[in-house]
Design a protein around this motif. Structure first.
Motif, PDB file in Angstrom:
ATOM      1  N   GLN A 104      46.427  36.933  34.388  1.00 52.08           N
ATOM      2  CA  GLN A 104      45.293  36.320  33.702  1.00 52.08           C
ATOM      3  C   GLN A 104      45.372  36.448  32.186  1.00 52.08           C
ATOM      4  OE1 GLN A 104      42.421  37.168  31.967  1.00 52.08           O
ATOM      5  NE2 GLN A 104      41.096  35.429  32.417  1.00 52.08           N
ATOM      6  N   LEU A 105      45.708  37.634  31.689  1.00 53.11           N
ATOM      7  CA  LEU A 105      45.663  37.861  30.253  1.00 53.11           C
ATOM      8  C   LEU A 105      46.667  37.008  29.472  1.00 53.11           C
ATOM      9  CD1 LEU A 105      45.043  41.713  30.068  1.00 53.11           C
ATOM     10  CD2 LEU A 105      43.423  39.872  29.600  1.00 53.11           C
ATOM     11  N   PRO A 106      47.968  36.991  29.847  1.00 52.76           N
ATOM     12  CA  PRO A 106      48.886  36.126  29.087  1.00 52.76           C
ATOM     13  C   PRO A 106      48.589  34.644  29.262  1.00 52.76           C
ATOM     14  CG  PRO A 106      50.024  37.097  30.967  1.00 52.76           C
ATOM     15  CD  PRO A 106      48.693  37.782  30.848  1.00 52.76           C
ATOM     16  N   ALA A 107      48.077  34.265  30.444  1.00 53.04           N
ATOM     17  CA  ALA A 107      47.735  32.859  30.659  1.00 53.04           C
ATOM     18  C   ALA A 107      46.592  32.434  29.741  1.00 53.04           C
ATOM     19  CB  ALA A 107      47.355  32.632  32.120  1.00 53.04           C
ATOM     20  N   PHE A 108      45.589  33.274  29.590  1.00 51.45           N
ATOM     21  CA  PHE A 108      44.449  32.972  28.729  1.00 51.45           C
ATOM     22  C   PHE A 108      44.896  32.887  27.267  1.00 51.45           C
ATOM     23  CE2 PHE A 108      39.799  34.330  27.639  1.00 51.45           C
ATOM     24  CZ  PHE A 108      39.551  33.056  27.155  1.00 51.45           C
ATOM     25  N   THR A 109      45.703  33.858  26.820  1.00 51.23           N
ATOM     26  CA  THR A 109      46.156  33.854  25.434  1.00 51.23           C
ATOM     27  C   THR A 109      47.045  32.647  25.143  1.00 51.23           C
ATOM     28  OG1 THR A 109      46.057  36.274  25.367  1.00 51.23           O
ATOM     29  CG2 THR A 109      47.328  35.187  23.648  1.00 51.23           C
ATOM     30  N   ALA A 110      47.979  32.355  26.060  1.00 53.16           N
ATOM     31  CA  ALA A 110      48.862  31.205  25.870  1.00 53.16           C
ATOM     32  C   ALA A 110      48.083  29.896  25.908  1.00 53.16           C
ATOM     33  CB  ALA A 110      49.960  31.210  26.930  1.00 53.16           C
ATOM     34  N   ALA A 111      47.071  29.812  26.776  1.00 48.40           N
ATOM     35  CA  ALA A 111      46.236  28.616  26.832  1.00 48.40           C
ATOM     36  C   ALA A 111      45.470  28.413  25.530  1.00 48.40           C
ATOM     37  CB  ALA A 111      45.261  28.716  28.009  1.00 48.40           C
ATOM     38  N   THR A 112      45.010  29.519  24.931  1.00 53.23           N
ATOM     39  CA  THR A 112      44.273  29.431  23.671  1.00 53.23           C
ATOM     40  C   THR A 112      45.132  28.811  22.580  1.00 53.23           C
ATOM     41  OG1 THR A 112      42.968  31.387  24.266  1.00 53.23           O
ATOM     42  CG2 THR A 112      43.019  30.772  21.947  1.00 53.23           C
ATOM     43  N   THR A 113      46.428  29.148  22.572  1.00 47.66           N
ATOM     44  CA  THR A 113      47.340  28.580  21.576  1.00 47.66           C
ATOM     45  C   THR A 113      47.375  27.060  21.658  1.00 47.66           C
ATOM     46  OG1 THR A 113      48.709  30.572  21.705  1.00 47.66           O
ATOM     47  CG2 THR A 113      49.725  28.618  20.737  1.00 47.66           C
ATOM     48  N   MET A 114      47.245  26.529  22.873  1.00 42.69           N
ATOM     49  CA  MET A 114      47.314  25.085  23.075  1.00 42.69           C
ATOM     50  C   MET A 114      45.980  24.389  22.785  1.00 42.69           C
ATOM     51  SD  MET A 114      50.391  25.072  23.796  1.00 42.69           S
ATOM     52  CE  MET A 114      50.397  23.285  23.829  1.00 42.69           C
ATOM     53  N   LEU A 115      44.919  25.140  22.625  1.00 40.69           N
ATOM     54  CA  LEU A 115      43.594  24.537  22.476  1.00 40.69           C
ATOM     55  C   LEU A 115      43.084  24.527  21.041  1.00 40.69           C
ATOM     56  CD1 LEU A 115      41.832  26.058  25.628  1.00 40.69           C
ATOM     57  CD2 LEU A 115      42.535  23.674  25.300  1.00 40.69           C
ATOM     58  N   VAL A 116      43.463  25.537  20.242  1.00 43.25           N
ATOM     59  CA  VAL A 116      42.913  25.636  18.886  1.00 43.25           C
ATOM     60  C   VAL A 116      44.049  25.757  17.878  1.00 43.25           C
ATOM     61  CG1 VAL A 116      40.808  26.733  19.728  1.00 43.25           C
ATOM     62  CG2 VAL A 116      42.715  28.163  18.972  1.00 43.25           C
ATOM     63  N   PRO A 117      43.812  25.330  16.623  1.00 39.87           N
ATOM     64  CA  PRO A 117      44.856  25.443  15.590  1.00 39.87           C
ATOM     65  C   PRO A 117      45.075  26.888  15.163  1.00 39.87           C
ATOM     66  CG  PRO A 117      42.812  24.660  14.629  1.00 39.87           C
ATOM     67  CD  PRO A 117      42.592  24.689  16.116  1.00 39.87           C
ATOM     68  N   LYS A 118      46.193  27.136  14.507  1.00 44.10           N
ATOM     69  CA  LYS A 118      46.555  28.485  14.083  1.00 44.10           C
ATOM     70  C   LYS A 118      45.478  29.113  13.206  1.00 44.10           C
ATOM     71  CE  LYS A 118      50.020  28.794  11.253  1.00 44.10           C
ATOM     72  NZ  LYS A 118      51.413  28.742  10.769  1.00 44.10           N
ATOM     73  N   SER A 119      44.822  28.304  12.400  1.00 45.53           N
ATOM     74  CA  SER A 119      43.796  28.830  11.494  1.00 45.53           C
ATOM     75  C   SER A 119      42.601  29.412  12.244  1.00 45.53           C
ATOM     76  CB  SER A 119      43.304  27.723  10.562  1.00 45.53           C
ATOM     77  OG  SER A 119      42.753  26.644  11.313  1.00 45.53           O
ATOM     78  N   ALA A 120      42.451  29.057  13.522  1.00 40.76           N
ATOM     79  CA  ALA A 120      41.310  29.537  14.311  1.00 40.76           C
ATOM     80  C   ALA A 120      41.678  30.677  15.242  1.00 40.76           C
ATOM     81  CB  ALA A 120      40.712  28.384  15.129  1.00 40.76           C
ATOM     82  N   TYR A 121      42.945  31.113  15.251  1.00 44.35           N
ATOM     83  CA  TYR A 121      43.362  32.159  16.184  1.00 44.35           C
ATOM     84  C   TYR A 121      42.520  33.428  16.050  1.00 44.35           C
ATOM     85  CZ  TYR A 121      47.753  29.622  17.238  1.00 44.35           C
ATOM     86  OH  TYR A 121      48.684  28.708  17.636  1.00 44.35           O
ATOM     87  N   ALA A 122      42.327  33.881  14.818  1.00 46.78           N
ATOM     88  CA  ALA A 122      41.596  35.130  14.610  1.00 46.78           C
ATOM     89  C   ALA A 122      40.150  35.004  15.086  1.00 46.78           C
ATOM     90  CB  ALA A 122      41.630  35.538  13.139  1.00 46.78           C
TER      91      ALA A 122
END
Length: 449
Positions: free
Chosen positions: A121-139
């Motif tokens: 679950q944890l790596p899937a959620f983090t990897a999915a987040t990368t595909m949904l928001v731009p780098k500027s919004a990661y934090a």
């Protein structure tokens, strides 16, 4: 792969985040209730610490294989499967408890299986987040994830302490089951883009061993990331040894098993994390992310653990919990941002799983050592007439819980020292400058294996 727009991607993330928040709250209710149940059954620190050992031990073992699955399959379905598996563990515990057959070893078994599902679950959620928001919004989205954890830490102990006297343990577990359904339904409502190349056929059949090796190679070829993992593993070892494994037992031992005192301390942890998470969400954290990891973690150890060591009442424990938890969202956000920025999306499942495995590798050892050290070494040594009483009783007192308090003093020093050591190595200190972001330069061997 076509990335969603900022607004639609963030909306999708928010739907997933809301479902996970509900699930975290339900899980927190059950964990707090079962923690009290196991302490009432055994009265030993070891019994509670073993819950973490089995959970994190299973996560560490399974993580490399989970990363391969995350990169090969639709990450949404991976999250659905993981959440469903974790929910079924609560269903199993509910059935056992309702039938009058729940035993301590059942909790160890289900903790291990839940750890397996969390590895997906944890790596899937983090990897999915990368595909949904731009780098500027990661934090900022990382701050939101910390917020959800903190909200659960605030609400779950207080609600569980109240609900146990009204609906009992079985009722609490039913609420947990309902929140798991909310999380799964939220995932069914959304779609997550897949990274470029993830769905393309390859010239040769993909090999699981080489896929796992790709995650290891990516990290080992980059000294800054490898060094960061070593520091993080040390931080997690000292955190598991006291803060994660012994804090509830120490509070119960020094408060006469007062569940509402423990609930107050747990809620303060959540409030501290909530405040820190809000700061990260609104501000984004330090511009130099490495300071968010090393400096903020050092402050958490230095002030949080030390206050737990010297505190002998609920007021000091609440302050300690708030201070310790306040800095943790900064650490989590900075660490996630560095890794998300440096790892190509197509490799993130494999790399994040190896990262998770290596940085958590010492946590099972911390949990495993915590109970015996407390029960058989430090607690007897700090009991009336104990060998360490003449040296440390002015600092931590004597009697039940004093030995565990002395262990907190030790991790306050060791955890802070680990962070200072991180600054001594240039590869770690300059990891943000020395390694290019994945969208700036993609290494020619990045997609190998």
């Amino acid at each position: 792969m076509k990335r969603p727009s900022l607004s639609s991607g963030f909306a999708t993330f928010t739907v997933i985040w809301s479902g996970q928040l509900a699930s975290l709250l339900g899980t927190g209710l059950t964990r707090f209730a079962l923690l009290l149940w196991i302490y009432e059954q055994t009265g030993h620190a070891t019994s509670i610490a073993l819950l973490g050992f089995f959970s994190f031990g299973a996560t560490v073992i399974v993580s490399p294989f989970a990363g391969v699955v995350v990169d090969r399959l639709d990450r949404r379905w991976v999250m659905i499967g993981a959440d469903t598996g974790a929910g079924l563990m609560t269903v199993l515990l509910f059935i056992l408890y309702s039938a009058g057959g729940l035993q301590v070893w059942h909790l160890y078994l289900t903790s291990a299986l839940t750890g397996v599902f969390e590895a997906f679950q944890l790596p899937a959620f983090t990897a999915a987040t990368t595909m949904l928001v731009p780098k500027s919004a990661y934090a900022r989205v990382s701050g939101m994830r910390s917020l959800s954890t903190s909200i659960a830490e605030i609400g779950a102990p207080l609600l569980a302490g109240t609900l146990l006297s009204i609906i009992g343990l079985a009722g609490v577990m039913l609420i947990d089951i309902a929140t798991f359904l909310i999380a799964v339904l939220a995932l069914f409502r959304v779609r997550i883009p897949r990274p470029d190349g993830s769905a393309e056929p390859t010239a040769e059949p993909r090999n699981t061993r080489s896929d796992i090796g790709a995650g290891f190679r990516f990290i080992l070829q980059r000294p800054g990331l490898a060094g960061l993992l070593i520091i993080y593993a040390g931080i997690n070892l000292f955190g598991a040894l006291t803060y994660m494994a012994l804090m509830p037992t120490m509070v119960l031992a020094r408060s006469g098993s007062d569940r509402m005192v423990l609930a107050s301390v747990q809620a303060a942890l959540g409030l501290g994390g909530l405040a820190g998470g809000l700061c990260v969400s609104l501000w984004g954290g330090p511009k130099r992310r490495i300071h968010g990891i090393l400096a903020m973690t050092a402050l958490s150890f230095l002030f949080g653990d030390f206050l737990f060591a010297i505190g002998r009442g609920v007021t000091v424990w609440v302050v300690a919990a708030f201070v310790a938890a306040f800095f943790i969202p900064f650490m989590f956000a900075a660490n996630r941002v560095i890794w998300q920025a440096k790892v190509p999306p197509i490799l993130q499942g494999r790399v994040f799983s190896v990262q998770g495995m290596l940085q958590r590798a010492m946590m099972p050892l911390g949990y495993l050592a915590a109970g015996p050290l407390a029960d058989h070494v430090f607690e007897p040594a700090m009991a009336a007439g104990g060998v360490l009483v003449p040296f440390f009783s002015p600092l931590v007192g004597t009697g039940p819980g004093a030995g565990m308090a002395l262990m907190f003093a030790g991790t306050a020093i060791l955890g802070t020292a680990m962070c200072v050591i991180g600054y001594a190595f240039r590869a770690i200190r300059q990891v943000e400058d020395d390694l290019p972001d994945h969208d700036a330069a993609l290494p020619p061997d990045a997609l190998a294996a």
